[in-house]
Each structure stands twice: as C-alpha cells, then as structure tokens.
Design an enzyme around this catalytic site. Sequence first.
Site, PDB file in Angstrom:
ATOM      1  N   LYS A 184       6.300  -5.751  -2.631  1.00  0.00           N
ATOM      2  CA  LYS A 184       5.466  -4.789  -3.572  1.00  0.00           C
ATOM      3  C   LYS A 184       6.303  -4.043  -4.598  1.00  0.00           C
ATOM      4  O   LYS A 184       7.465  -4.064  -4.543  1.00  0.00           O
ATOM      5  CB  LYS A 184       4.894  -3.822  -2.582  1.00  0.00           C
ATOM      6  CG  LYS A 184       3.859  -4.458  -1.605  1.00  0.00           C
ATOM      7  CD  LYS A 184       2.806  -3.312  -0.753  1.00  0.00           C
ATOM      8  CE  LYS A 184       1.826  -4.082  -0.157  1.00  0.00           C
ATOM      9  NZ  LYS A 184       1.110  -3.413   0.914  1.00  0.00           N
ATOM     10  N   ARG A 192       3.744  -7.688   7.866  1.00  0.00           N
ATOM     11  CA  ARG A 192       2.688  -8.536   7.077  1.00  0.00           C
ATOM     12  C   ARG A 192       3.526  -8.993   5.885  1.00  0.00           C
ATOM     13  O   ARG A 192       3.975  -8.229   5.234  1.00  0.00           O
ATOM     14  CB  ARG A 192       1.453  -7.903   6.876  1.00  0.00           C
ATOM     15  CG  ARG A 192       0.422  -8.838   5.958  1.00  0.00           C
ATOM     16  CD  ARG A 192      -0.784  -7.946   5.674  1.00  0.00           C
ATOM     17  NE  ARG A 192      -1.622  -8.776   4.944  1.00  0.00           N
ATOM     18  CZ  ARG A 192      -1.576  -8.779   3.685  1.00  0.00           C
ATOM     19  NH1 ARG A 192      -0.723  -8.305   3.038  1.00  0.00           N
ATOM     20  NH2 ARG A 192      -2.787  -9.734   3.087  1.00  0.00           N
TER      21      ARG A 192
END
Length: 271
Positions: free
Chosen positions: A218, A252
């Site tokens: 991210k 995840r």
Amino acid sequence: GILNVTPDSFSGDGMGDAGGETVRRAVDQARAFADAGADILDIGGESTRPGSEPLTADAERDRVVPVIAAVRAALPEIVISVDTYRAGTAEAALDAGAEMVNDVWGLRADPELGSLAAARGAPVILMHNRSEPGAAVMDARLGGQYDAPDYGDLLADVAADLAAQAADAEAAGIDKDQIVLDPGLAFGKTVEQNLQLIDQLGLLKALGYPLLVGPSRKSFIGKILDLPVAERVEGTAATVAIAIARGADIVRVHDVDAMVRVARMTDAIVR
C-alpha cells in the site's frame, strides 16, 4: 492471497477483465498461492484503488463468478472469500463455491448483504472505512491515497465504528464467531494513522473478534520508503510481522510465498 480479477489493480497484479484467459491466469495464480501456503484466496472484481471507477453489479458478477467456480473446481480444499459489498454478487459467488464475504464497507453499502450472509452461514470480514470514494490525492509514482477525515481519537473512533459494525452484523443474524474485523489500513487514514493502527492493534483485538490486516504494497509503505509499488515487499514484510505480533489473525497479501515465511517465523516467536 489476493486474486484481483481486474484490469486496474493498484498493485499491478490485476488479471484483466472477464474471459477465458483471465480465468486460466487466476487458476494458475490460485494454485501457486495454495502451494506457497495460503489458507484463504480472496477474489475480487472491483478495484478499490483511489481514483478507480465503480463497476455495475452485473460487470462485477461477470468477472468474479467464473473465476470462483474454476478455482473451486481446481482447489476443492482451499477457502475462498469473495471481495464484494453487493449482496447479489455475494450470493452468486457463494453459489459458485465461495465460503466467506469480505466487505470493504462493513455491510453498510448494501443492507441486504448481512441477512444474506446470515442465511447462508457465511463468515464476514467487516472493514473500517470512512473514506470518500472520489476524495483522493494521486501520485503517479507512489500511488493514490484516500483523504483522511477528522478523527477525534483515532483508535477510539475506529474501535467504536468496528464495534457498531459487528453489532449490526449480529443484529442481522450473523453469529459472533462468524465475524472478522479489519481496521481498513489506507482507507481514509494518513500515513501516520496507518502506522498507529498497526502499532496499537491490540486495542482493537480487545473487541473480542479475530482481526484481519491488509497492508500489502500500500501507498503508506511507498511513502515511508519512497518506493514504487513493485518494490514494497520488505516494507510489507515489516508491517505483517508487527501486525501479527500485535494480534492480527489473518493477513491479506499479494506476495504470498514471502509473507507465508514472515508469518510462520513471527508465529514461532510470538505464539
């Protein structure tokens, strides 16, 4: 393990739109993830990257259902989660072989999703999300970032929101032991707030539900390390290790082979 059945994933691993080649690539990736040690495959058809365009319900369903059916046939023992906030997509995905629902809006985008999950006995992942879909700051090199709303007290506010989402899920008929909470890293949080959430994950663990974190590749990692998305494996590894040490139960990720090793090593130390 994340399977993005999209042409526009922020992480650069999208498998394209619907079609036979997409399904073949997805099954190959699913097998590789399972061989590397993934316990769950999370299959989604709509990108949640900042600046992405929303899909129609039909288009999302057409993307994910053939992939879920093919992955289920190829890997009958793997757990499949569908990444959607739409009840119609979730129902078709469960019919095709998915067992879990991962909703980035925590059952608040579609009022029918909670009752559907309850009726089907499907576990749900409820993510914290105060982001505005159209409100994002874009960076061509490091990726987009959703604007962060004002929080009075970040941890207290996130904990209160997640507790309310869990209560709503239980009110819809979902058993408490079928609920997983996700703090929603990068969804309406600043770089510093993402770091605070990871470091103080134990305060969310106190809510009494399993926790999932999704830090993989991210933009907050990219901004700290000044690295593009393809070079964030080590940064992701650090966040995964700390998150597990602070109480995360599920991570995840895109880079399954590397993160399985990180998770197993961290577990050996802290669990």
